[in-house]
Write a protein that holds these residues in place. Structure first.
Motif, PDB file in Angstrom:
ATOM      1  N   GLN A  34       0.835  -1.190   0.000  1.00 41.40           N
ATOM      2  CA  GLN A  34       0.000   0.000   0.000  1.00 41.40           C
ATOM      3  C   GLN A  34       0.877   1.250   0.000  1.00 41.40           C
ATOM      4  O   GLN A  34       1.745   1.409   0.867  1.00 41.40           O
ATOM      5  N   PHE A  35       0.654   2.122  -0.969  1.00 39.76           N
ATOM      6  CA  PHE A  35       1.442   3.353  -1.049  1.00 39.76           C
ATOM      7  C   PHE A  35       0.641   4.400  -1.821  1.00 39.76           C
ATOM      8  O   PHE A  35      -0.326   4.076  -2.514  1.00 39.76           O
ATOM      9  N   ALA A  36       1.047   5.670  -1.705  1.00 43.84           N
ATOM     10  CA  ALA A  36       0.378   6.760  -2.420  1.00 43.84           C
ATOM     11  C   ALA A  36       0.810   6.718  -3.887  1.00 43.84           C
ATOM     12  O   ALA A  36       1.939   7.056  -4.231  1.00 43.84           O
ATOM     13  N   SER A  37      -0.094   6.293  -4.749  1.00 48.04           N
ATOM     14  CA  SER A  37       0.224   6.067  -6.160  1.00 48.04           C
ATOM     15  C   SER A  37       0.303   7.380  -6.937  1.00 48.04           C
ATOM     16  O   SER A  37      -0.352   8.375  -6.593  1.00 48.04           O
ATOM     17  N   LEU A  38       1.103   7.351  -8.009  1.00 47.58           N
ATOM     18  CA  LEU A  38       1.202   8.483  -8.929  1.00 47.58           C
ATOM     19  C   LEU A  38       0.395   8.239 -10.206  1.00 47.58           C
ATOM     20  O   LEU A  38       0.592   8.928 -11.206  1.00 47.58           O
ATOM     21  N   LYS A  39      -0.495   7.267 -10.169  1.00 54.50           N
ATOM     22  CA  LYS A  39      -1.311   6.958 -11.348  1.00 54.50           C
ATOM     23  C   LYS A  39      -2.074   8.195 -11.804  1.00 54.50           C
ATOM     24  O   LYS A  39      -2.549   8.977 -10.999  1.00 54.50           O
ATOM     25  N   ASN A  40      -2.144   8.340 -13.132  1.00 56.20           N
ATOM     26  CA  ASN A  40      -2.825   9.462 -13.791  1.00 56.20           C
ATOM     27  C   ASN A  40      -2.088  10.786 -13.663  1.00 56.20           C
ATOM     28  O   ASN A  40      -2.634  11.838 -14.006  1.00 56.20           O
ATOM     29  N   THR A  41      -0.854  10.760 -13.179  1.00 58.17           N
ATOM     30  CA  THR A  41      -0.056  11.991 -13.100  1.00 58.17           C
ATOM     31  C   THR A  41       1.085  11.997 -14.110  1.00 58.17           C
ATOM     32  O   THR A  41       1.791  13.005 -14.239  1.00 58.17           O
ATOM     33  N   HIS A  42       1.294  10.878 -14.816  1.00 52.93           N
ATOM     34  CA  HIS A  42       2.381  10.797 -15.800  1.00 52.93           C
ATOM     35  C   HIS A  42       2.023   9.742 -16.820  1.00 52.93           C
ATOM     36  O   HIS A  42       1.079   8.966 -16.654  1.00 52.93           O
ATOM     37  N   GLN A  43       2.809   9.684 -17.895  1.00 57.95           N
ATOM     38  CA  GLN A  43       2.588   8.712 -18.967  1.00 57.95           C
ATOM     39  C   GLN A  43       3.866   7.917 -19.245  1.00 57.95           C
ATOM     40  O   GLN A  43       4.192   7.614 -20.390  1.00 57.95           O
ATOM     41  N   GLY A  76       1.272   3.923 -12.133  1.00 58.29           N
ATOM     42  CA  GLY A  76       0.983   4.652 -13.362  1.00 58.29           C
ATOM     43  C   GLY A  76       1.867   4.341 -14.542  1.00 58.29           C
ATOM     44  O   GLY A  76       1.701   4.931 -15.618  1.00 58.29           O
ATOM     45  N   PHE A  77       2.800   3.402 -14.385  1.00 63.51           N
ATOM     46  CA  PHE A  77       3.686   3.052 -15.496  1.00 63.51           C
ATOM     47  C   PHE A  77       2.982   2.096 -16.450  1.00 63.51           C
ATOM     48  O   PHE A  77       2.299   1.162 -16.029  1.00 63.51           O
ATOM     49  N   GLN A  78       3.149   2.319 -17.737  1.00 63.97           N
ATOM     50  CA  GLN A  78       2.599   1.438 -18.768  1.00 63.97           C
ATOM     51  C   GLN A  78       3.641   0.369 -19.090  1.00 63.97           C
ATOM     52  O   GLN A  78       4.754   0.694 -19.522  1.00 63.97           O
ATOM     53  N   LEU A  79       3.297  -0.902 -18.891  1.00 62.28           N
ATOM     54  CA  LEU A  79       4.238  -1.994 -19.084  1.00 62.28           C
ATOM     55  C   LEU A  79       4.054  -2.640 -20.454  1.00 62.28           C
ATOM     56  O   LEU A  79       2.927  -2.914 -20.880  1.00 62.28           O
ATOM     57  N   GLN A  80       5.176  -2.887 -21.121  1.00 57.89           N
ATOM     58  CA  GLN A  80       5.184  -3.640 -22.363  1.00 57.89           C
ATOM     59  C   GLN A  80       6.304  -4.668 -22.290  1.00 57.89           C
ATOM     60  O   GLN A  80       7.361  -4.412 -21.705  1.00 57.89           O
ATOM     61  N   SER A 312      13.102   3.325  -6.752  1.00 61.04           N
ATOM     62  CA  SER A 312      13.956   3.041  -7.905  1.00 61.04           C
ATOM     63  C   SER A 312      13.273   3.402  -9.213  1.00 61.04           C
ATOM     64  O   SER A 312      13.863   4.073 -10.073  1.00 61.04           O
ATOM     65  N   ILE A 313      12.030   2.952  -9.399  1.00 60.45           N
ATOM     66  CA  ILE A 313      11.379   3.211 -10.681  1.00 60.45           C
ATOM     67  C   ILE A 313      11.034   4.692 -10.841  1.00 60.45           C
ATOM     68  O   ILE A 313      11.058   5.223 -11.966  1.00 60.45           O
ATOM     69  N   ARG A 314      10.740   5.366  -9.745  1.00 55.33           N
ATOM     70  CA  ARG A 314      10.454   6.798  -9.848  1.00 55.33           C
ATOM     71  C   ARG A 314      11.720   7.585 -10.176  1.00 55.33           C
ATOM     72  O   ARG A 314      11.668   8.551 -10.952  1.00 55.33           O
ATOM     73  N   TRP A 315      12.854   7.193  -9.602  1.00 59.56           N
ATOM     74  CA  TRP A 315      14.111   7.878  -9.931  1.00 59.56           C
ATOM     75  C   TRP A 315      14.496   7.605 -11.375  1.00 59.56           C
ATOM     76  O   TRP A 315      14.873   8.529 -12.109  1.00 59.56           O
ATOM     77  N   LEU A 316      14.379   6.364 -11.798  1.00 58.86           N
ATOM     78  CA  LEU A 316      14.677   6.034 -13.188  1.00 58.86           C
ATOM     79  C   LEU A 316      13.700   6.731 -14.141  1.00 58.86           C
ATOM     80  O   LEU A 316      14.077   7.123 -15.264  1.00 58.86           O
ATOM     81  N   GLY A 317      12.460   6.884 -13.732  1.00 62.53           N
ATOM     82  CA  GLY A 317      11.459   7.558 -14.546  1.00 62.53           C
ATOM     83  C   GLY A 317      11.520   9.059 -14.468  1.00 62.53           C
ATOM     84  O   GLY A 317      10.735   9.766 -15.121  1.00 62.53           O
ATOM     85  N   LYS A 318      12.447   9.585 -13.640  1.00 60.32           N
ATOM     86  CA  LYS A 318      12.674  11.036 -13.506  1.00 60.32           C
ATOM     87  C   LYS A 318      11.413  11.754 -13.027  1.00 60.32           C
ATOM     88  O   LYS A 318      11.101  12.861 -13.464  1.00 60.32           O
ATOM     89  N   LEU A 319      10.698  11.089 -12.116  1.00 59.47           N
ATOM     90  CA  LEU A 319       9.509  11.684 -11.527  1.00 59.47           C
ATOM     91  C   LEU A 319       9.886  12.491 -10.290  1.00 59.47           C
ATOM     92  O   LEU A 319      10.841  12.151  -9.579  1.00 59.47           O
TER      93      LEU A 319
END
Length: 321
Positions: A34-43, A76-80, A312-319
């Motif tokens: 459980q964490f405060a998500s950044l969904k819908n704030t980035h693409q 909020g990350f789109q996975l492929q 880690s993913i937020r730093w790599l995503g430059k959020l």
């Protein structure tokens, strides 16, 4: 829970010997971070390699990383997923913000000539892929590379050299952190108090996400990596040993070092790279060994590995907060 059997190199390093065996495991299907998500704030987009011999090339690979994948999507990350070569053409077409390569053993070819047998090892990554990934990061992309103890990272050596990273392709050991049943592939319990979580690294210091500063990280049996001191995210203790495998199945002490780490992160050109040498640090598995259940590792109630993943993913995503 779903049960399955894995045939793997199980490190039961008593003295210097390695043994192979069957390890039963189960998927964890319950843990939900459980964490405060950044969904819908980035693409932001994440591309995950399943074309090479990574964990995702296995039929059950995605299941073992269930919570890791869920957290990234929840944030909020789109996975492929891609089974194509990771050259400039593929990376330009997908145009991901983060590329994930999770595990990279060498490809093995057995040559026979009558009674003679020769085994050749070669990186799964070809020259065009090494150049393509390097160019992708230099121009602004991010790479999240997971390795493992021998032989789970051997195939990444050419890529690591391109990023000026030194990798000890063996087993990291410290006498204060013995492995399972006293084995020589250490199980580390990391914290800022024991100086094994570097909260001054930009991955933590530049963002300071609310309630996401990890207090304890479990790092179970990995290899040693190093670059520059400021790159270290999860440093190993001083005098950590690298045990190198030999052709006769023993393990030799190659060197001691005060500079080894289990996880590093750095900028490369306009891009960013994080390298972790514990392949299971964010996976959702329970290993069942000698009637003992060992969580590996994101769902372990005694650790904050999930918080480390989000950082880690937020730093790599430059959020930014």
């Amino acid at each position: 829970m779903r049960y399955f059997a894995l045939i793997l190199i199980f490190l039961s390093l008593h003295q210097t010997m390695r043994t192979q065996g069957t390890v039963e495991a189960e998927f964890d299907t319950i843990f939900n971070f459980q964490f405060a998500s950044l969904k819908n704030t980035h693409q932001k987009k994440i591309l995950i390699d399943e074309g090479h011999n990574t964990i995702y090339s296995l039929p059950y690979g995605r299941q073992t990383a269930r919570e890791m994948l869920r957290i990234m999507e929840e944030d909020g990350f789109q996975l492929q997923f891609s089974n194509r070569k990771l050259d400039s053409i593929t990376l330009k077409e997908y145009s991901p913000d983060i590329l994930i390569i999770h595990g990279m053993p060498n490809d093995k070819t057995v040559l026979t000539d009558g009674d003679k047998k020769e085994i050749l090892y070669k990186s799964p990554l070809n020259e065009n892929e090494i150049m393509g990934i390097g160019k992708y990061v230099f121009e602004g992309g991010s790479l999240f590379l997971f390795l493992s103890h021998f032989p789970g990272g051997s195939g990444a050596l050419p890529l690591l050299e391109a990023f000026k990273v030194k990798f000890r392709d063996g087993y990291a050991f410290h006498p204060n952190s013995l492995g399972h049943k006293g084995g020589l592939c250490s199980h580390f319990t990391m914290s800022s108090e024991n100086k094994m979580i570097n909260l001054d690294h930009p991955l933590f210091a530049e963002n300071n996400w609310e309630n996401l500063s990890p207090g304890t990280i479990k790092f179970l049996c990995g290899a040693a990596v190093f670059r520059n001191p400021e790159d270290t995210i999860l440093p190993f203790p001083n005098n950590t040993v690298n045990f190198s495998p030999t052709t006769d199945g023993t393990a030799d002490i190659e060197e001691y070092s005060d500079a080894y780490a289990g996880m590093i992160g750095f900028e490369f050109g306009k891009g960013r790279v994080v390298i972790c040498t514990d392949q299971g640090i964010f996976r959702s598995l329970d290993l069942l060994i000698d009637d003992e259940k060992i969580p590996v590792t994101i769902h372990d109630p005694e650790c904050d590995n999930a918080a480390l993943l989000v950082n880690s993913i937020r730093w790599l995503g430059k959020l930014k907060p």
